[in-house]
Enzyme design. Structure first.
Site, PDB file in Angstrom:
ATOM      1  N   HIS A  92      -9.525  10.101   2.731  1.00 51.85           N
ATOM      2  CA  HIS A  92      -9.140   9.031   1.795  1.00 51.85           C
ATOM      3  C   HIS A  92      -9.341   9.566   0.386  1.00 51.85           C
ATOM      4  O   HIS A  92     -10.395  10.153   0.092  1.00 51.85           O
ATOM      5  CB  HIS A  92      -9.993   7.784   2.026  1.00 51.85           C
ATOM      6  CG  HIS A  92      -9.402   6.552   1.399  1.00 51.85           C
ATOM      7  ND1 HIS A  92      -9.386   6.351   0.042  1.00 51.85           N
ATOM      8  CD2 HIS A  92      -8.757   5.495   1.945  1.00 51.85           C
ATOM      9  CE1 HIS A  92      -8.787   5.200  -0.216  1.00 51.85           C
ATOM     10  NE2 HIS A  92      -8.385   4.665   0.917  1.00 51.85           N
ATOM     11  N   ARG A 133      -1.055   9.532   1.044  1.00 54.10           N
ATOM     12  CA  ARG A 133      -2.510   9.659   0.902  1.00 54.10           C
ATOM     13  C   ARG A 133      -2.975  11.115   0.837  1.00 54.10           C
ATOM     14  O   ARG A 133      -3.881  11.454   0.078  1.00 54.10           O
ATOM     15  CB  ARG A 133      -3.137   8.961   2.111  1.00 54.10           C
ATOM     16  CG  ARG A 133      -4.542   8.589   1.947  1.00 54.10           C
ATOM     17  CD  ARG A 133      -4.978   7.721   3.095  1.00 54.10           C
ATOM     18  NE  ARG A 133      -4.801   6.311   2.792  1.00 54.10           N
ATOM     19  CZ  ARG A 133      -5.261   5.331   3.553  1.00 54.10           C
ATOM     20  NH1 ARG A 133      -5.900   5.599   4.660  1.00 54.10           N
ATOM     21  NH2 ARG A 133      -5.090   4.083   3.202  1.00 54.10           N
ATOM     22  N   HIS A 158     -11.920  10.038   6.379  1.00 62.13           N
ATOM     23  CA  HIS A 158     -11.700   8.595   6.543  1.00 62.13           C
ATOM     24  C   HIS A 158     -11.189   8.237   7.936  1.00 62.13           C
ATOM     25  O   HIS A 158     -11.516   7.179   8.458  1.00 62.13           O
ATOM     26  CB  HIS A 158     -10.680   8.163   5.482  1.00 62.13           C
ATOM     27  CG  HIS A 158     -10.413   6.700   5.441  1.00 62.13           C
ATOM     28  ND1 HIS A 158     -11.403   5.764   5.205  1.00 62.13           N
ATOM     29  CD2 HIS A 158      -9.256   5.990   5.592  1.00 62.13           C
ATOM     30  CE1 HIS A 158     -10.863   4.552   5.201  1.00 62.13           C
ATOM     31  NE2 HIS A 158      -9.567   4.657   5.457  1.00 62.13           N
ATOM     32  N   GLU A 214       0.865  -1.192   0.000  1.00 61.82           N
ATOM     33  CA  GLU A 214       0.000   0.000   0.000  1.00 61.82           C
ATOM     34  C   GLU A 214       0.893   1.230   0.000  1.00 61.82           C
ATOM     35  O   GLU A 214       2.100   1.136   0.275  1.00 61.82           O
ATOM     36  CB  GLU A 214      -0.959  -0.011   1.192  1.00 61.82           C
ATOM     37  CG  GLU A 214      -2.081  -1.029   1.021  1.00 61.82           C
ATOM     38  CD  GLU A 214      -3.135  -0.997   2.121  1.00 61.82           C
ATOM     39  OE1 GLU A 214      -3.045  -0.146   3.014  1.00 61.82           O
ATOM     40  OE2 GLU A 214      -4.036  -1.844   2.075  1.00 61.82           O
ATOM     41  N   ARG A 217      -1.749   9.286   8.852  1.00 52.17           N
ATOM     42  CA  ARG A 217      -1.619   7.861   9.179  1.00 52.17           C
ATOM     43  C   ARG A 217      -1.136   7.050   7.978  1.00 52.17           C
ATOM     44  O   ARG A 217      -1.635   7.217   6.864  1.00 52.17           O
ATOM     45  CB  ARG A 217      -2.979   7.326   9.629  1.00 52.17           C
ATOM     46  CG  ARG A 217      -2.989   5.853   9.952  1.00 52.17           C
ATOM     47  CD  ARG A 217      -4.369   5.437  10.401  1.00 52.17           C
ATOM     48  NE  ARG A 217      -5.341   5.655   9.358  1.00 52.17           N
ATOM     49  CZ  ARG A 217      -5.689   4.747   8.456  1.00 52.17           C
ATOM     50  NH1 ARG A 217      -5.157   3.547   8.458  1.00 52.17           N
ATOM     51  NH2 ARG A 217      -6.607   5.033   7.539  1.00 52.17           N
TER      52      ARG A 217
HETATM   53  C1  SIN Z   1      -7.896   1.289   2.077  1.00 52.79           C
HETATM   54  O1  SIN Z   1      -8.168   0.096   1.943  1.00 52.79           O
HETATM   55  O2  SIN Z   1      -7.649   2.038   1.144  1.00 52.79           O
HETATM   56  C2  SIN Z   1      -7.898   1.884   3.447  1.00 52.79           C
HETATM   57  C3  SIN Z   1      -6.813   1.331   4.258  1.00 52.79           C
HETATM   58  C4  SIN Z   1      -6.599   2.209   5.456  1.00 52.79           C
HETATM   59  O3  SIN Z   1      -7.313   3.173   5.641  1.00 52.79           O
HETATM   60  O4  SIN Z   1      -5.657   1.940   6.213  1.00 52.79           O
END
Ligand code: SIN
Length: 507
Positions: free
Chosen positions: A231, A277, A336, A115, A371
């Site tokens: 998000h 993010r 988010h 990620e 985060r």
């Molecule tokens: C996501 O799946 O994009 C969110 C993961 C997260 O907020 O840690």
């Protein structure tokens, strides 16, 4: 008011953090209060990512901690990040032992995904986007089988009870329209975040910051409330809450385009779709504000396998008439996660004796200004369990109770107006003028409806966003776009309310 005495730990909230605390407190008796039935009303069950943990041969807690610190933009508490990342692998194994069906490699090791802003593939997932629901299913089964835990659903937190020595000794809750005092040895707040204070959110709508607001009204020190994570990719189809389109899709190669099909992320950051993010959220916000729109093109990355690999996202898209195998998905940033919260130490203790906080309502300092993806379920499991163990040692108070004021609830129409104002003025982009307007709107709502806990939570965000005259992580000030000296915010509600916004900002 009816009085209930519980000789043990009271946990308010039943997401992963609250239930981890409840399990860890054994054999001390635990009473869990939850508004909704177990498994609903908590962001944990909606999480699509997974748990980040250094489980692979080529990984180490120190590398995970370094990524956590880098993502947090100068405000991560390094000692807390060390606790999180060192205890992370054991937390994932403990959840697996409870029955969480993490994806595995052929040799039985945990399969790990990449990620954004992780230097390694280190996210333990469940069937693409199923992690939150599957993990919560296993934890709920464990809770229901645990003889030391009693769960009561349909209870809404309305106030904290303190004794004359200042110790938190229970709560006032509302069930079936009646208030009840519940006395206990210790209270663990696990009431989640503030997504429902925003018009656009990926979290359950009932999460309107009441736990945060009530702790602040009781005098708890609050940390970093101005830091809210947006998000980048919520599904933009007008649904409330907005379904999440997991970042894992970008990890698998999905890319962002405008309405004309032009990829735009390289204009904003060298890491393009895998930039931090907050950067991706601002880029999408800018493209949409310029009228070009923003869409996630998953046709090559997930294509025909979309339904099997990302069933939750697939179902949400199809329900909205968007077939992600055939067309790019319209996306928008949405609230988010709240990095700020009730300030805690490594065992969940707050500044108020007898009160612990875990999960999104807490601020342990591991998230800093931004985060790192998939660190929140991990934080819930690690620090939830630590708080459960610590709270189990608490002994009951014999001192007299302070009189308690139960604040009013914010009526629905007023909440909708607050949500619009929060999205407009304390969203992806902020400036002093908008934040001043927001604070004036909060003042006006409070003058009419009283000091509702959700208004207090909104006030903490707005006032501390005014005071932070710089840009860092999730807090971007158009009128102060550069970072200043790194410093965390620690405030009490008295300090926020006693100072005018200008005086507060000047300090
Ligand atoms: C996501 O799946 O994009 C969110 C993961 C997260 O907020 O840690």
């Amino acid at each position: 008011m009816n009085i209930l005495r519980h000789d043990g730990v009271l946990v308010v909230g039943a997401g992963l953090a609250g239930l981890s605390a409840a399990l860890a407190a054994a054999p001390t008796p635990v009473l869990v209060l939850t508004g909704a039935a177990l498994g609903s009303g908590a962001s944990s069950a909606w999480a699509q990512g997974g748990l980040a943990a250094a489980l692979a041969e080529d990984d180490a807690p120190a590398l995970h901690a370094a990524d956590t610190i880098a993502a947090g933009a100068g405000l991560v508490d390094a000692a807390m990040a060390a606790v999180l990342t060192e205890e992370g692998p054991a937390a994932v194994r403990a959840l697996a032992a409870l029955g969480a069906p993490f994806d595995r490699n052929a040799d039985g090791s945990f399969h790990q995904s990449l990620e954004a802003a992780h230097s390694r593939a280190r996210v333990a997932r469940v069937k693409g986007d199923q992690a939150g629901a599957a993990i919560m299913g296993a934890v709920i089964a464990g809770v229901l089988a645990a003889p030391h835990i009693e769960v009561r659903a349909g209870y809404r937190l309305r106030a904290l009870l303190k004794d004359v020595e200042g110790r938190v000794v229970g709560v006032v809750a509302e069930a079936d329209g009646a208030l009840v005092q519940i006395r206990s040895h210790a209270v663990i707040l696990a009431t989640g975040g503030i997504g429902g204070l925003y018009a656009l959110t990926t979290t359950p709508a009932e999460l309107i910051g009441e736990g945060l607001g009530l702790a602040a009204q009781a005098g708890a020190v609050i940390a970093d409330p101005e830091f809210v994570q947006f998000h980048p990719t919520a599904l933009d189809v007008g649904a409330d809450p907005a379904p999440l389109v997991t970042e894992a899709l970008r990890g698998e190669g999905a890319f962002l385009v405008d309405r004309a099909g032009r990829r735009f992320m390289a204009d904003y950051h060298p890491d393009a779709e895998l930039a931090p993010r907050d950067v991706v959220a601002r880029a999408i916000h800018a493209e949409r504000a310029a009228g070009r729109g923003a869409f996630l093109d998953c046709r090559e990355a997930a294509g025909a396998h979309f339904a099997e690999e990302f069933p939750t996202v697939f179902a949400a898209c199809m329900a909205a008439g968007v077939d992600p195998r055939a067309q790019p998905i319209p996306v928008t940033p949405a609230c988010h996660y709240h990095m700020g919260g009730i300030a805690t130490g490594a065992d969940g203790a707050t500044s108020l004796p007898g009160l612990f906080a875990v999960g999104e309502v807490a601020s342990t300092g591991v998230h800093g200004a931004n985060r790192l993806a998939s660190n929140s379920l991990l934080e819930a499991a690690v620090f939830g369990a630590r708080a459960g163990c610590a709270a189990a040692q608490a002994v009951g108070s014999s001192a007299a109770l302070q009189s308690v004021v139960v604040p009013p609830l914010l009526p629905r129409e007023a909440l909708q107006s607050l949500r619009r104002a929060m999205s407009r003025d304390a969203g992806v982009l902020r400036d002093a003028r908008g934040l001043d307007n927001l604070l004036a709107e909060i003042d006006a709502l409070e003058a009419v409806h009283g000091r509702a806990a959700s208004l207090t939570a909104a006030r903490l965000v707005a006032a501390c966003a005014i005071a932070r005259v710089e840009s860092r992580g999730g807090h971007f000030r158009l009128d102060a776009p550069r970072p200043g000296a790194p410093r965390r915010t620690f405030v009490t509600l008295n300090e926020v309310e006693a100072r005018s916004a200008l005086k507060f900002a000047a300090e």
